[in-house]
Motif scaffolding. Structure first.
Motif, PDB file in Angstrom:
ATOM      1  N   UNK A 156      33.559  -2.544   8.560  1.00  0.00           N
ATOM      2  CA  UNK A 156      32.785  -1.500   7.902  1.00  0.00           C
ATOM      3  C   UNK A 156      31.816  -0.911   8.911  1.00  0.00           C
ATOM      4  N   UNK A 157      31.046   0.107   8.488  1.00  0.00           N
ATOM      5  CA  UNK A 157      30.017   0.719   9.317  1.00  0.00           C
ATOM      6  C   UNK A 157      28.648   0.361   8.771  1.00  0.00           C
ATOM      7  N   UNK A 158      27.670   0.220   9.685  1.00  0.00           N
ATOM      8  CA  UNK A 158      26.288   0.066   9.237  1.00  0.00           C
ATOM      9  C   UNK A 158      25.603   1.424   9.278  1.00  0.00           C
TER      10      UNK A 158
ATOM     11  N   UNK B 171      30.001  -0.834  14.186  1.00  0.00           N
ATOM     12  CA  UNK B 171      31.091  -1.575  13.554  1.00  0.00           C
ATOM     13  C   UNK B 171      30.613  -2.979  13.187  1.00  0.00           C
ATOM     14  N   UNK B 172      30.826  -3.363  11.936  1.00  0.00           N
ATOM     15  CA  UNK B 172      30.484  -4.709  11.465  1.00  0.00           C
ATOM     16  C   UNK B 172      31.684  -5.260  10.688  1.00  0.00           C
TER      17      UNK B 172
ATOM     18  N   UNK C 232      39.050  -0.462  16.051  1.00  0.00           N
ATOM     19  CA  UNK C 232      38.146  -1.111  15.096  1.00  0.00           C
ATOM     20  C   UNK C 232      37.497  -0.088  14.167  1.00  0.00           C
ATOM     21  N   UNK C 233      37.172   1.091  14.713  1.00  0.00           N
ATOM     22  CA  UNK C 233      36.603   2.140  13.867  1.00  0.00           C
ATOM     23  C   UNK C 233      37.614   2.592  12.816  1.00  0.00           C
ATOM     24  N   UNK C 234      38.892   2.643  13.180  1.00  0.00           N
ATOM     25  CA  UNK C 234      39.909   3.013  12.211  1.00  0.00           C
ATOM     26  C   UNK C 234      40.065   1.936  11.138  1.00  0.00           C
ATOM     27  N   UNK C 235      39.937   0.689  11.540  1.00  0.00           N
ATOM     28  CA  UNK C 235      40.051  -0.416  10.583  1.00  0.00           C
ATOM     29  C   UNK C 235      38.791  -0.567   9.736  1.00  0.00           C
ATOM     30  N   UNK C 236      37.776   0.262  10.027  1.00  0.00           N
ATOM     31  CA  UNK C 236      36.580   0.339   9.185  1.00  0.00           C
ATOM     32  C   UNK C 236      36.711   1.454   8.156  1.00  0.00           C
TER      33      UNK C 236
ATOM     34  N   UNK D 226      22.095   5.328   2.849  1.00  0.00           N
ATOM     35  CA  UNK D 226      23.086   6.302   3.326  1.00  0.00           C
ATOM     36  C   UNK D 226      23.692   5.860   4.653  1.00  0.00           C
ATOM     37  N   UNK D 227      24.993   6.067   4.790  1.00  0.00           N
ATOM     38  CA  UNK D 227      25.745   5.704   5.983  1.00  0.00           C
ATOM     39  C   UNK D 227      26.313   6.996   6.574  1.00  0.00           C
ATOM     40  N   UNK D 228      26.397   7.113   7.902  1.00  0.00           N
ATOM     41  CA  UNK D 228      26.820   8.385   8.511  1.00  0.00           C
ATOM     42  C   UNK D 228      28.174   8.908   8.054  1.00  0.00           C
ATOM     43  N   UNK D 229      29.062   8.044   7.561  1.00  0.00           N
ATOM     44  CA  UNK D 229      30.352   8.557   7.091  1.00  0.00           C
ATOM     45  C   UNK D 229      30.252   9.238   5.728  1.00  0.00           C
TER      46      UNK D 229
END
Length: 502
Positions: A62-64, A69-70, A152-156, A487-490
């Protein structure tokens, strides 16, 4: 969440307004700017779908709040020195909504499905994965054909969402897409297209102590005014896409709290360069369109200057922005000269536009700018899923549309400009662009990647299969009794940790 008294109201005779009985104390009502196209993460392409998937389908990562990436279903991971092997340690005691266990075999199944399902839109996202090994119950190994920095970003995102192998095997693809079985905090309950999707809390969720609602009702409302009025009347608890024209008056509004974050995505015009319309297939015409558009004026007129004018897949502040190709003011004389060079008399084309009012206004401003240089544009306004369906079927000439963005620049660039890009509906494919973008995905050094993205821009900014116009800042409206929203940037609204003070 306990709701206020139901109300009927009208903002205009042409605008639909939702009214319903008061929700229970444990229902969260969410207003979205669009419906989902599908509820299968492998097939999904809409932002509305991603909002719903956040509750339905946990991901490997996921994203923080900084877009870092977390791990989510992954607790730890290692990358080999050559970048060709990524080993994932999986979270124990995770169950799918059908009661079957999440494990390494499930990861293997999901990745292979993303790569092989005929309808999959994830193939380009994880294109470097060659195979997956289930090392043991809670260890999965991803074997890559080449180093792939964006993985990893795609898997988030959707490529990392895990669905139940048992549930997939039990029904056909279309049936699963309408009643998904995932491993998120909420499970699917019902869907009425263009009205609502309801999900209910999953009792065996691995992190259930951080879930504080019994159900969520997602309601698509394309008009920002309708969403806002439903929030102010108590029919909704949280909405996305607060209009920039409403920001000033809402600062002192006691019935609403505002939250915002700079997004990762872009708004662009995509052309069907391989299609039958000679106008949009003409490079000089596309260059004329690019020259005629004044991006700063679009931002100022439509969004009060609250967004960011841009001409590339990433914003000008990104370390991956090609600085040798800056945003410039519109140049009508240059555009007219390019139209003349095209050899096409009285060029015209139809442009699909999402029917969200601010988006329509952006389309109208661009339409006016093009009219000034002799290019006639007819706007075809439709809802988001319909626009997507038209583009997928190749029945479009141009489309003003949006990409919500990803943490790694590859997903913002290759997705539209790569030969196998998942949103490359215009079928653009250039060897130089492809080679530079593909190489950029293999390296991690920021300066080296920037040089490669600049090399790609040197080519595609001549070809212009896509013209980028601006980048979002995302504004959310909340009932003031709602706590815990981050809020998350995505731009995706995560419900975990959210509570009601009522």
């Amino acid at each position: 969440m306990k709701r206020h008294h139901p109300a009927l109201f009208a903002v205009a005779t042409s605008l639909a307004v939702w009214a319903a009985s008061p929700a229970t104390a444990a229902t969260l009502n969410v207003g979205l700017s669009e419906d989902t196209d599908t509820l299968d993460p492998d097939q999904g392409r809409t932002f509305g779908g991603r909002q719903m998937f956040a509750a339905l389908c946990d991901k490997l990562f996921d994203l923080d709040e900084t877009a870092g990436i977390v791990g989510q279903l992954v607790t730890d991971w290692t990358v080999s020195d050559d970048g060709l092997t990524i080993t994932l340690k999986l979270r124990p005691d995770v169950m799918f909504h059908d009661g079957t266990p999440f494990n390494a075999e499930a990861v293997k199944f999901n990745i292979e499905r993303s790569l092989t399902l005929e309808e999959s839109a994830r193939k380009g996202d994880i294109r470097a994965i060659e195979s997956v090994d289930a090392v043991d119950e809670l260890t999965a190994q991803l074997n890559l054909s080449e180093p792939f920095a964006p993985l990893l970003a795609q898997l988030a995102d959707r490529a990392g969402m895990m669905v139940s192998p048992t549930a997939v095997a039990a029904v056909d693809t279309n049936t699963f897409a309408n009643a998904p079985v995932c491993a998120g905090p909420f499970k699917f309950k019902e869907r009425v297209v263009q009205d609502h999707v309801t999900v209910e809390a999953f009792a065996d969720y691995w992190d259930k102590d951080n879930i504080h609602f019994d159900e969520i009702v997602y309601r698509p409302m394309s008009d920002a005014t309708v969403r806002l009025n439903n929030l102010l009347s108590g029919q909704l608890d949280i909405i996305e896409g607060v209009s920039t024209s409403d920001l000033e008056r809402l600062k002192d509004e006691p019935k609403i709290s505002l939250a915002d974050i700079t997004g990762l995505g872009h708004v662009h015009i995509q052309f069907n360069v391989a299609g039958k319309n000679e106008v949009v297939a003409n490079e000089k015409i596309r260059q004329a369109i690019d020259a005629a558009i004044d991006r700063n004026i679009v931002n100022q007129v439509v969004y009060g200057g609250n967004f960011v004018a841009g001409n590339q897949p990433v914003a000008p502040t990104s370390p991956f922005y090609a600085k040798s190709h800056p945003v410039v003011a519109g140049d009508a004389e240059k555009a007219k000269a390019l139209v003349a060079e095209s050899g096409i008399d009285s060029p015209s084309f139809t442009m699909i536009v999402n029917n969200e009012p601010a988006f329509v206004r952006a389309g109208q401003v661009i339409q006016s700018m093009l009219a000034d240089v002799g290019i006639e544009v007819t706007l075809q306004t439709v809802d988001g899923p319909t626009a997507l369906s038209i583009m997928q079927s190749d029945q479009f000439e141009a489309a003003l549309s949006t990409w919500s963005g990803r943490a790694d620049p590859d997903a913002n660039a290759y997705t539209y400009l790569g030969c196998e890009g998942g949103q490359n509906f215009g079928k653009y494919c250039n060897e130089k662009t492809e080679a530079a973008l593909s190489q950029a995905a293999k390296v991690s050094d920021v300066a080296e990647r920037n040089a490669l993205y600049t090399e790609a821009a040197d080519q595609w900014m001549v070809d212009l299969p896509v013209i980028y116009v601006y980048h979002h800042k995302r504004f959310f409206g909340l009932d003031p009794n709602l706590d815990g929203f981050t809020p998350i940037p995505d731009g995706i609204m995560r419900v975990k940790g959210m509570t009601s003070a009522e």
